[in-house]
Design a protein around this motif. Structure first.
Motif, short mmCIF file in Angstrom:
data_model
loop_
_atom_site.label_atom_id
_atom_site.label_comp_id
_atom_site.label_asym_id
_atom_site.label_seq_id
_atom_site.Cartn_x
_atom_site.Cartn_y
_atom_site.Cartn_z
N HIS A 1 114.92 21.25 20.11
CA HIS A 1 113.74 19.94 20.03
C HIS A 1 114.22 18.63 20.18
O HIS A 1 115.02 17.80 20.75
N TRP A 2 113.55 17.84 21.50
CA TRP A 2 113.61 16.98 22.77
C TRP A 2 113.64 16.00 21.42
O TRP A 2 114.89 15.03 21.60
N LEU A 3 113.19 15.84 19.90
CA LEU A 3 114.27 14.75 19.22
C LEU A 3 115.21 14.83 18.34
O LEU A 3 115.70 13.55 18.77
N MET A 4 115.68 15.98 18.17
CA MET A 4 117.32 16.07 18.37
C MET A 4 118.25 16.00 19.15
O MET A 4 119.06 15.02 19.12
N THR A 5 117.63 16.37 20.28
CA THR A 5 118.38 16.26 21.55
C THR A 5 118.20 14.48 22.12
O THR A 5 120.23 14.05 22.61
N VAL B 1 120.62 13.20 19.44
CA VAL B 1 122.47 13.13 19.76
C VAL B 1 122.71 12.61 20.95
O VAL B 1 123.90 11.90 21.21
N PHE B 2 121.90 12.50 22.13
CA PHE B 2 122.13 11.40 23.69
C PHE B 2 122.44 10.12 22.79
O PHE B 2 123.26 9.50 23.23
N ALA B 3 121.24 9.59 21.99
CA ALA B 3 121.46 8.02 21.81
C ALA B 3 122.45 8.13 20.74
O ALA B 3 123.10 6.60 20.85
N ILE B 4 123.03 8.69 19.39
CA ILE B 4 124.40 8.55 19.38
C ILE B 4 125.05 8.55 19.78
O ILE B 4 126.61 8.45 20.04
#
Length: 202
Positions: A149-153, A156-159
């Motif tokens: 899922h692009w949103l969750m990926t 995680v990247f943003a965090i």
């Protein structure tokens, strides 16, 4: 010597329900031990001072930034959970399996172990070599259960990128460790207590 036919090798997706609790915990602690040793080894090869790296922040504001960042992440996660379909945020049931029946002290221990081991490797070691952007790419890639899922990926990247910038800003590895711990601990408690009440299990 018999040749291995790699075309016959099949990788099967494992349903978290098939994993027993002991195996799940063993896998988690073993993975974190490898992460810690790898991070420590890279730090030593980089000739960084481990004592300086693990020195507590000398400013109270460093802890404040950790708390503010964690609150921001948790609020955003709440908004996502509220307005985005559940299948988009599905991690395959791993987090639920890990935290659902865990006592509070064990949620805290797991959160602390993961925060220390992952931040030592990613912020302490890899970011020193590659900077926060590329380190966050790697960080997102290893969270394979979210890659569908692009949103969750993206989250995680943003965090990870935020943790990296916070490390640069405060100069203390304990700032991202503290933020990482708060996020995981609160999420674990939500899964353990709030979700159980919603499901009528608490």
């Amino acid at each position: 010597m018999k040749k291995i036919n790699f075309r016959n090798i099949r990788i099967r997706k494992v349903d978290p329900a098939e994993l027993d609790d002991g195996m799940l915990l063993l896998n988690l602690y073993l993975t974190q031990a490898i992460t810690f040793v790898l991070g420590l080894t890279i730090v030593l090869f980089q000739s960084q001072s481990l004592i300086a790296l693990l020195r507590l922040p000398d400013r109270l504001s460093a802890w404040g930034w950790a708390v503010l960042f964690a609150i921001g992440v948790l609020l955003f996660d709440w908004l996502v959970a509220r307005f985005v379909p559940e299948e988009v945020t599905d991690d395959g049931g791993v987090n639920k399996k890990l935290f659902r029946l865990r006592p509070l002290w064990h949620i805290a221990l797991l959160s602390f172990v993961v925060a220390v081991c992952e931040e030592l490797l990613f912020r302490g070691a890899l970011q020193h070599a590659f900077g926060p952007y590329w380190t966050s790419i790697v960080f997102a890639a290893i969270h394979v259960r979210y890659l569908r899922h692009w949103l969750m990926t993206g989250m995680v990247f943003a965090i990870s990128y935020g943790l990296g910038k916070m490390y640069v800003m405060t100069g203390s590895l304990w700032t991202p460790i503290a933020a990482h711990f708060i996020i995981d601990f609160v999420m674990g408690c939500i899964i353990r207590y709030w979700k159980d009440e919603e499901d009528g299990e608490g």
